[in-house]
Design a protein around this motif. Structure first.
Motif, mmCIF file in Angstrom:
data_model
loop_
_atom_site.group_PDB
_atom_site.id
_atom_site.type_symbol
_atom_site.label_atom_id
_atom_site.label_comp_id
_atom_site.label_asym_id
_atom_site.label_seq_id
_atom_site.Cartn_x
_atom_site.Cartn_y
_atom_site.Cartn_z
ATOM 1 N N SER A 255 -21.786 -13.273 11.457
ATOM 2 C CA SER A 255 -20.883 -14.210 11.077
ATOM 3 C C SER A 255 -21.347 -13.334 8.898
ATOM 4 N N PHE A 262 -12.621 -18.610 6.178
ATOM 5 C CA PHE A 262 -13.727 -19.729 7.154
ATOM 6 C C PHE A 262 -12.991 -19.976 8.784
ATOM 7 N N SER A 264 -12.339 -21.834 11.613
ATOM 8 C CA SER A 264 -12.500 -23.771 11.822
ATOM 9 C C SER A 264 -13.183 -23.223 14.065
ATOM 10 N N PHE A 267 -16.619 -22.607 14.202
ATOM 11 C CA PHE A 267 -17.560 -23.585 13.809
ATOM 12 C C PHE A 267 -17.782 -23.969 15.323
#
Length: 361
Positions: A255, A262, A264, A267
């Protein structure tokens, strides 16, 4: 030598909560489910990942080498999972756990029963949500990566086997947490009875002597139940922590080099794995902590004992709690406790800093 009580009466409180109906729990049903999910799913995923590695391995940069290491770790984990289910999951240990913990009669404690049932509902809801989110993310990401290379049949086949593997893993995790609920109820019951000894008005020699000896026997049953459960899940717990910290380490390192927006999906994957890690670790560590919680009450009780026999019984009990490292282990080398988790995080952080410095310097 201690001999477990024969399994002639099924304890509904203990046998519920394993997804499968309680009447099938002590038969071959659990092993069959794990073979058809984790082992079979692992074998298919292992074949697919091995083919992917041989056809796409490149060493043109440090980042690509890290990605190759990530997929290699995935292959090793799948192989280890398959071996654990086939050779490392012995149902005899599970039967020993059931027969021994029945001797503690935790079903007679209404508060403990309510707490066990509440915890079971919570863990099953969390695992169901985790499975749904995982499969949704897998379908979305796999479709985006393989839309130009896989035909629909191969895509559906991959999703099906990924679902089997994840279900088997969560089924295993549910079993461990459910057993931990029973063990925690057993140790809580013993600790509560130890604390109540200090409050009793009847401090006669015969009463205290027999109460302490009875509690020592119950504690022995709880310890043997924990040992049986530990032997049953030893290899799965080892695999779980190796997989989690290996993937977390490499995911965090990779990362650092992300140049896009970003992600998702990445994450959410990390969040689900972190939640499952917290659920398992909290329950494993709680068993270890509760196994020693009664020592302070036993020490205070020693001030009220005025006969050699009672003091001797109490000293034996204190020594047993202090010297017995009760709980689940990592490969039978380290007990899963607060110190183990702290050391593992420290080691992982050190590796992350070292790898990031080497790759992105």
């Amino acid at each position: 030598m201690f001999q477990p009580k024969p399994l002639n009466i099924f304890n509904q409180v203990i046998l519920d909560g394993y997804i499968l109906p309680s009447k099938y729990i002590l038969g071959p049903a659990i092993k069959i489910v794990l073979l058809l999910t984790s082992a079979y799913g692992s074998a298919f995923q292992l074949s697919w990942m091995s083919f992917y590695l041989f056809s796409n391995c490149r060493y043109t940069s440090k980042i690509l080498l890290l990605e190759f290491s990530f997929h290699t770790t995935d292959v090793i984990n799948l192989l280890f999972t398959c071996l654990v289910i086939v050779f490392g999951f012995n149902m005899d240990h599970f039967r020993e756990f059931i027969s021994t913990i029945q001797l503690l009669h935790i079903e007679t404690d209404s508060f403990a029963v309510r707490k066990i049932k509440r915890n079971r509902r919570i863990i099953q809801a969390l695992l169901s949500v985790a499975f749904t989110i995982y499969m949704t993310l897998y379908i979305i990401t796999a479709k985006g990566l393989s839309i130009h290379t896989d035909n629909p049949f191969v895509f559906i086949l991959r999703c099906f086997h990924a679902g089997l593997f994840r279900f088997g893993s969560l089924f295993h995790l549910n079993m461990i947490c459910n057993i931990c609920f029973c063990l925690k109820a057993a140790f809580n019951q013993i600790n509560s009875q130890i604390a109540n000894l200090n409050k009793l008005s009847d401090q006669s020699f015969g009463h205290l002597f027999h109460k302490i000896r009875d509690l020592r026997q119950k504690y022995s049953y709880a310890v043997r139940s924990t040992q049986s459960a530990e032997q049953l899940f030893r290899y799965y717990i080892t695999r779980f922590y190796m997989e989690y910290f290996a993937f977390v380490t490499m995911n965090i390192v990779m990362s650092f080099g992300r140049k896009t927006r970003f992600d998702s999906s990445w994450f959410l994957y990390m969040l689900i794995d972190a939640i499952l890690f917290i659920l398992l670790t909290y329950n494993l560590v709680s068993v270890n902590n509760l196994s020693r919680k009664g020592m302070e009450d036993l020490y205070e009780l020693s001030f009220k004992l005025n006969t050699f026999e009672s003091c001797h019984e109490n000293d034996i009990f204190i020594a047993r709690m202090a010297l017995s490292d009760v709980g689940f282990t990592f490969a039978n080398l380290f007990t899963i406790n607060n110190s183990f988790i702290t050391s593992l995080f420290t080691l992982s952080l050190t590796i992350i800093i070292t790898l990031a410095s080497f790759i992105y310097q």
